[in-house]
Enzyme design. Structure first.
Site, PDB file in Angstrom:
ATOM      1  N   VAL A  82      46.867 -94.561  -4.421  1.00 33.93           N
ATOM      2  CA  VAL A  82      46.472 -94.815  -5.811  1.00 33.93           C
ATOM      3  C   VAL A  82      47.630 -94.669  -6.782  1.00 33.93           C
ATOM      4  O   VAL A  82      47.560 -95.146  -7.916  1.00 33.93           O
ATOM      5  CB  VAL A  82      45.312 -93.897  -6.244  1.00 33.93           C
ATOM      6  N   ASN A 108      38.626 -91.084  -8.722  1.00 34.37           N
ATOM      7  CA  ASN A 108      38.223 -89.820  -8.123  1.00 34.37           C
ATOM      8  C   ASN A 108      39.355 -89.124  -7.370  1.00 34.37           C
ATOM      9  O   ASN A 108      39.281 -87.928  -7.133  1.00 34.37           O
ATOM     10  CB  ASN A 108      37.053 -90.100  -7.163  1.00 34.37           C
ATOM     11  N   SER A 160      38.000 -81.564 -13.859  1.00 32.87           N
ATOM     12  CA  SER A 160      37.622 -80.275 -13.277  1.00 32.87           C
ATOM     13  C   SER A 160      37.552 -79.249 -14.397  1.00 32.87           C
ATOM     14  O   SER A 160      38.267 -79.372 -15.400  1.00 32.87           O
ATOM     15  CB  SER A 160      38.668 -79.826 -12.250  1.00 32.87           C
ATOM     16  N   TYR A 174      47.631 -78.688 -10.935  1.00 36.65           N
ATOM     17  CA  TYR A 174      46.299 -79.293 -10.851  1.00 36.65           C
ATOM     18  C   TYR A 174      45.571 -79.185 -12.186  1.00 36.65           C
ATOM     19  O   TYR A 174      45.006 -80.160 -12.687  1.00 36.65           O
ATOM     20  CB  TYR A 174      45.502 -78.590  -9.750  1.00 36.65           C
ATOM     21  N   LYS A 178      44.282 -82.209 -14.666  1.00 36.75           N
ATOM     22  CA  LYS A 178      42.849 -82.407 -14.896  1.00 36.75           C
ATOM     23  C   LYS A 178      42.504 -82.357 -16.381  1.00 36.75           C
ATOM     24  O   LYS A 178      41.539 -82.981 -16.827  1.00 36.75           O
ATOM     25  CB  LYS A 178      42.035 -81.386 -14.102  1.00 36.75           C
ATOM     26  N   ILE A 207      32.527 -76.720  -6.768  1.00 40.28           N
ATOM     27  CA  ILE A 207      31.709 -77.584  -5.906  1.00 40.28           C
ATOM     28  C   ILE A 207      32.088 -77.329  -4.458  1.00 40.28           C
ATOM     29  O   ILE A 207      33.269 -77.198  -4.120  1.00 40.28           O
ATOM     30  CB  ILE A 207      31.925 -79.076  -6.267  1.00 40.28           C
TER      31      ILE A 207
END
Length: 279
Positions: A82, A108, A160, A174, A178, A207
């Site tokens: 991606v 995603n 997130s 991260y 996000k 999750i």
């Protein structure tokens, strides 16, 4: 599984997205189990959409497609990085050849590495930025013009809660990326609202996905024991449990549908009350 959770599992069959084509980036799963991308692909198929399942790992995308086909729904697997413009351009050209349109784009794909400034190498920082943020620019460049020509479309970013607050351990690269997802989608929403394109972000909390074992289990248990990790993460959430990928996927299906026809430029937090906690 918590006693309070009866069955937040497989989605019901509906015609909510009948006749639409959903392109899911990061549709596979990196380890045994169900990721948000996989759950979203299956949920949208259950809602009647044809699914273009794209993943860096072709076998992972093919696994999702096989499950969708077992439901008698149409799906095709595609392989691309991606964060590589040329590879994505080729893949999306193939999607258009195969389906003729793209009604839903779910961005995603995402990677991360636990650590703060001292532990985060520049190479890791650059790669996480490319996969989590630059990929959004690539996808928007390639898919937004298609949706403009169609006069409609729904773009869904997956962020997130780590992009909104500190969660008790350093996850710098991260978390920063996000946070960028949320603002990037807001900018798309404003630019393309008059073109019939909606853009929104889902903000998942804790999750229970395969990503836990690969990335954060050692934060909660020195031996990365998954039972201990799950119990520790469950205790963090006011509802007393982590969410399931299907609970995130149901929100993605809603945002992709006409039920969300007047919703754009915002985010839906799916976290069991986590970010409302003071400590």
């Amino acid at each position: 599984m918590s006693a309070h959770l009866t069955k937040a599992q497989f989605p019901a069959r509906t015609d909510r997205l009948k006749g639409r084509v959903a392109l899911i980036l990061g549709a596979g799963t990196s380890a045994p189990g169900v990721s948000i991308g996989k759950a979203s692909s299956i949920a949208m198929a259950c809602a009647g959409a044809s699914v273009a399942a794209l993943d860096f790992n072709l076998a992972a995308a093919q696994e999702v497609v096989a499950e969708i086909k077992s439901l008698d729904q149409h799906a095709i697997a595609y392989q691309a990085d991606v964060a590589n413009f040329d590879a994505m351009q080729t893949a999306i050209e193939r999607v258009m050849q195969d389906f003729g349109r793209i009604d839903i784009l779910q961005i995603n794909a995402g990677i991360g590495r636990v650590g703060g400034p001292a532990e985060t190498s520049l190479d890791d920082w650059d790669r996480i930025q490319k996969v989590n943020v630059e990929s959004m620019l690539i996808a928007a460049k390639l898919v937004a013009p298609i949706m403009v020509n169609q006069g409609s479309g729904s773009i869904i970013g997956v962020s997130s809660v780590a992009g909104m607050r500190y969660l008790g351990y350093p996850h710098l690269a991260y978390s920063v990326t996000k946070a960028a997802v949320i603002h990037f989608i807001k900018m798309l929403a404003q630019q393309y609202a008059s073109e019939g394109i909606r853009a929104n972000t889902i903000v998942p909390g804790l999750i229970d996905t395969p990503r836990i074992q690969k990335n954060v289990a050692k934060v909660f248990d020195a031996n990365a024991d998954m039972d201990n990790t799950r119990r520790a993460r469950d205790r963090q959430v006011p509802m007393g449990r982590m969410g399931t990928p299907w609970e995130v996927a149901s929100v993605a299906t809603f945002l992709a549908s006409d039920d969300a026809s007047y919703i754009t430029g915002t985010e839906i937090v799916v976290d069991g009350g986590l970010i409302g906690k003071f400590v």
